[in-house]
Scaffold this active site. Sequence first.
Site, mmCIF file in Angstrom:
data_model
loop_
_atom_site.group_PDB
_atom_site.id
_atom_site.type_symbol
_atom_site.label_atom_id
_atom_site.label_comp_id
_atom_site.label_asym_id
_atom_site.label_seq_id
_atom_site.Cartn_x
_atom_site.Cartn_y
_atom_site.Cartn_z
ATOM 1 N N CYS A 50 -84.762 16.803 11.209
ATOM 2 C CA CYS A 50 -84.763 18.262 11.418
ATOM 3 C C CYS A 50 -83.937 18.622 12.646
ATOM 4 O O CYS A 50 -83.169 19.589 12.635
ATOM 5 C CB CYS A 50 -86.189 18.788 11.604
ATOM 6 N N CYS A 71 -89.699 16.080 14.045
ATOM 7 C CA CYS A 71 -88.887 15.498 12.964
ATOM 8 C C CYS A 71 -87.450 15.233 13.417
ATOM 9 O O CYS A 71 -86.709 16.177 13.718
ATOM 10 C CB CYS A 71 -88.926 16.466 11.778
#
Length: 145
Positions: free
Chosen positions: A69, A66
């Site tokens: 993230c 991600c």
Amino acid sequence: MHYTCPSCAAINRIAEDQQHKQQAQCGRCKQPLFNGQPVELDDGSFQRFLQKNDMPVVVDFWASWCGPCKMMAPVFTQLCGQMQQQLRFAKVNTEQAQQTSAQLGIRSIPTLIVYHQGKEIDRLAGALPAPQLQQWLQAALSKIH
């Protein structure tokens, strides 16, 4: 107050008014209880960490693939160092802790959840820069106090 050791998961009791909480060490493994780093949790350690800390806990649900993230990880760690006397900071890799992620209905990442005494207080999906994340955390803390 009770604090779970980030190294060995032992439960430690520290007086709430203790001035030297920053230097507190685990009674079992002698590692610092507050090291300025988020604690990595998995399916086995998640509930114990939430329920055995008297302090509110903010959990970052993330995955290695991600992009947002990865952008948020250093911000989360930075705020951990700044706010570790107010909140415990933890991370859950949703790829490894699939049972916990499914039980909590984590559908997008990053997702941040603030808990107090094992109960969800607030939830946020998406990455934020440090000032906005700190504001959100302060607002979540105000719901507790």
